[in-house]
Design an enzyme around this catalytic site. Structure first.
Site, PDB file in Angstrom:
ATOM      1  N   GLY A   1       0.823  -1.211   0.000  1.00  0.00           N
ATOM      2  CA  GLY A   1       0.000   0.000   0.000  1.00  0.00           C
ATOM      3  C   GLY A   1       0.854   1.256   0.000  1.00  0.00           C
TER       4      GLY A   1
ATOM      5  N   ASP B   1       0.635  -8.647   1.670  1.00  0.00           N
ATOM      6  CA  ASP B   1      -0.450  -7.868   1.065  1.00  0.00           C
ATOM      7  C   ASP B   1      -1.283  -8.811   0.199  1.00  0.00           C
ATOM      8  OD1 ASP B   1      -0.438  -4.451   0.628  1.00  0.00           O
ATOM      9  OD2 ASP B   1      -1.944  -5.686  -0.398  1.00  0.00           O
TER      10      ASP B   1
ATOM     11  N   THR C   1      -6.165  -3.204  -2.385  1.00  0.00           N
ATOM     12  CA  THR C   1      -6.009  -1.804  -2.809  1.00  0.00           C
ATOM     13  C   THR C   1      -4.533  -1.444  -3.045  1.00  0.00           C
ATOM     14  OG1 THR C   1      -6.033  -1.085  -0.492  1.00  0.00           O
ATOM     15  CG2 THR C   1      -8.115  -0.976  -1.691  1.00  0.00           C
TER      16      THR C   1
ATOM     17  N   LYS D   1     -13.269  -6.653   8.112  1.00  0.00           N
ATOM     18  CA  LYS D   1     -12.584  -7.911   8.452  1.00  0.00           C
ATOM     19  C   LYS D   1     -11.105  -7.692   8.738  1.00  0.00           C
ATOM     20  CE  LYS D   1     -15.796 -11.021   6.238  1.00  0.00           C
ATOM     21  NZ  LYS D   1     -16.121 -11.807   5.059  1.00  0.00           N
TER      22      LYS D   1
ATOM     23  N   TYR E   1     -15.109   1.856   8.379  1.00  0.00           N
ATOM     24  CA  TYR E   1     -13.704   2.174   8.639  1.00  0.00           C
ATOM     25  C   TYR E   1     -13.532   2.675  10.077  1.00  0.00           C
ATOM     26  CZ  TYR E   1      -9.080   4.311   7.733  1.00  0.00           C
ATOM     27  OH  TYR E   1      -7.746   4.656   7.753  1.00  0.00           O
TER      28      TYR E   1
ATOM     29  N   TYR F   1      -5.098  -6.765  24.463  1.00  0.00           N
ATOM     30  CA  TYR F   1      -3.910  -7.639  24.477  1.00  0.00           C
ATOM     31  C   TYR F   1      -2.838  -7.052  25.398  1.00  0.00           C
ATOM     32  CZ  TYR F   1      -5.113 -11.200  21.036  1.00  0.00           C
ATOM     33  OH  TYR F   1      -5.676 -12.279  20.399  1.00  0.00           O
TER      34      TYR F   1
ATOM     35  N   ARG G   1      -9.127  10.162  -3.037  1.00  0.00           N
ATOM     36  CA  ARG G   1      -8.837  11.137  -1.987  1.00  0.00           C
ATOM     37  C   ARG G   1      -8.525  12.494  -2.594  1.00  0.00           C
ATOM     38  NH1 ARG G   1      -5.449   7.515   2.292  1.00  0.00           N
ATOM     39  NH2 ARG G   1      -4.747   6.479   0.403  1.00  0.00           N
TER      40      ARG G   1
HETATM   41  N1  UDP Z   1     -12.849  16.191  -1.152  1.00  0.00           N
HETATM   42  C1  UDP Z   1     -13.241  17.091  -2.131  1.00  0.00           C
HETATM   43  N2  UDP Z   1     -13.108  16.730  -3.439  1.00  0.00           N
HETATM   44  C2  UDP Z   1     -12.596  15.536  -3.830  1.00  0.00           C
HETATM   45  C3  UDP Z   1     -12.176  14.607  -2.841  1.00  0.00           C
HETATM   46  C4  UDP Z   1     -12.321  14.968  -1.509  1.00  0.00           C
HETATM   47  O1  UDP Z   1     -13.711  18.195  -1.829  1.00  0.00           O
HETATM   48  O2  UDP Z   1     -12.480  15.295  -5.044  1.00  0.00           O
HETATM   49  C5  UDP Z   1     -12.982  16.571   0.264  1.00  0.00           C
HETATM   50  C6  UDP Z   1     -13.729  15.566   1.121  1.00  0.00           C
HETATM   51  O3  UDP Z   1     -15.117  15.834   1.086  1.00  0.00           O
HETATM   52  C7  UDP Z   1     -13.111  15.816   2.493  1.00  0.00           C
HETATM   53  C8  UDP Z   1     -11.683  16.218   2.176  1.00  0.00           C
HETATM   54  O4  UDP Z   1     -11.681  16.623   0.811  1.00  0.00           O
HETATM   55  O5  UDP Z   1     -13.760  16.895   3.137  1.00  0.00           O
HETATM   56  C9  UDP Z   1     -10.691  15.079   2.370  1.00  0.00           C
HETATM   57  O6  UDP Z   1     -11.183  13.963   1.704  1.00  0.00           O
HETATM   58  P1  UDP Z   1     -10.357  12.628   1.538  1.00  0.00           P
HETATM   59  O7  UDP Z   1     -11.230  11.673   0.782  1.00  0.00           O
HETATM   60  O8  UDP Z   1      -9.023  12.910   0.979  1.00  0.00           O
HETATM   61  O9  UDP Z   1     -10.090  12.083   3.010  1.00  0.00           O
HETATM   62  P2  UDP Z   1     -10.893  12.123   4.402  1.00  0.00           P
HETATM   63  O10 UDP Z   1     -10.159  13.126   5.202  1.00  0.00           O
HETATM   64  O11 UDP Z   1     -12.319  12.528   4.165  1.00  0.00           O
HETATM   65  O12 UDP Z   1     -10.761  10.740   4.894  1.00  0.00           O
END
Ligand code: UDP
Length: 331
Positions: free
Chosen positions: A14, A35, A39, A105, A159, A173, A200
């Protein structure tokens, strides 16, 4: 050459896992990585193909050997590890929405499997926890003592709650068996080897600007995040795992520099000299409003703070994504 010790890293293919593999190797450890490529990507480890101190096992750490009558991820029973790092888990919201059961899991069966292994070998155990265990935080910045504000059954719960369960298991543990177990709460991290399509915010925005597409800001962009460059994070994890006397400790690691997402989009646009427009999309359910780590504990105990500026870190990440697109332009 005598090695300093042997480390097992789950999620080795990863984004963070593969950087951890490099870090422990460079610090003189032998490393075994596991792994199942749910992902992760073999490409993240291909530079280690001929490294005699690295061994890779393709396996699912969530498997239940007592039910499947198999060995524990085919690790020879004589193998002894000094440190076990459980980092296997989808970590992008898009990925864990796609793989909700696998996510739960790996942070339940996978956590027990790796805890049992560490217990048997008397190893130090590190679990990758997350700022998501704070949910939509009502305490800002988030300190380790804050219990969080989490929806227990919303889409993100697969998550958030799995990681909270893992934390509870790890501390059990520690209390039951005296296992030297440690919890690292990782805040938003970025850098080379992120998947360009993992959804992300950092890969999305960079990809969109590279392709001249609209930048997708979710909601009005007033929600905040704090971004840590991966090399800084990995240095912190290395220290946290190798310092003596930290058993049973919980530690935030992240960069406390906080940005509104709308401002972050503008920073990336400007840095890349892009011509993309910003288009606003619906905010995902339970998207946390704000996030910023209090890292005073890491500062004090492991003498750690993030050192890479956003400008430097983004520069390296943008170069990485440019190469990814050049190598496979269909992406
Ligand atoms: N976000 C966004 N546009 C995108 C992807 C993410 O505005 O194309 C926003 C998302 O709504 C969050 C922040 O960016 O508020 C970070 O999102 P990410 O998925 O990177 O990680 P998170 O911190 O939510 O786990």
């Amino acid at each position: 050459m005598d090695k300093k010790g042997k480390v097992l890293i789950t999620g080795a293919a990863g984004f963070i896992g593969s950087h951890l593999v490099d870090k422990y190797l460079s610090e003189g450890f032998e490393v075994v990585g596991i792994d199942n490529f749910l992902t992760g990507s073999a490409h993240n480890l291909s530079h280690l193909d001929s490294n005699p101190y690295f061994q890779f096992i393709e396996a699912d750490v969530s498997s239940r050997p007592e039910m499947e009558k198999k060995g524990l991820f085919d690790i020879p029973s004589m193998e002894k590890f000094d440190i076990v790092l459980h980092f296997a888990c989808p970590a992008s919201p898009v990925d864990y929405f796609k793989f909700p059961l696998e996510t739960m899991k790996v942070d339940s069966y996978g956590t027990f499997n790796t805890l049992d292994l560490a217990h048997k070998m008397n190893a130090t155990y590190i679990i990758a926890s997350t700022s998501e265990i704070y949910g939509d935080p009502k305490v800002h910045p988030q300190t380790e003592s804050y219990w969080g504000n989490v929806n227990p059954n919303g889409p993100r719960s697969v998550y958030d709650e799995a990681k909270r369960f893992s934390e509870a298991a790890v501390m059990s543990y520690h209390r039951e068996f005296g296992l030297d177990s440690r919890i690292v709460r990782i805040f938003n991290t970025y850098g080379p080897r992120m998947k360009i399509n993992d959804g992300r915010v950092v890969p999305n925005f960079i990809y969109q600007v590279l392709k001249g597409e609209d930048i997708t800001v979710y909601g009005d962009g007033s929600q905040s995040r704090s971004f840590c460059y991966v090399d800084d994070l990995v240095e912190g994890i290395f220290r946290f795992s190798t310092y003596m006397g930290l058993d049973g400790e919980v530690m935030n690691l992240g960069n406390p520099e906080e940005y509104k997402i709308i401002d972050f989009a503008k920073i990336i646009l400007q840095k890349m000299n892009g011509s993309s427009k910003i288009s606003f999309k619906p905010l995902p359910v339970d998207d946390p409003r704000q996030r910023k780590p209090d890292v005073s504990k890491a500062n004090k105990i492991i003498k750690w703070e993030a050192k890479t500026s956003l400008d430097q870190g983004l520069g390296k990440t943008i170069d990485f994504f440019k190469n990814v697109i050049m190598e496979s332009p269909e992406k």
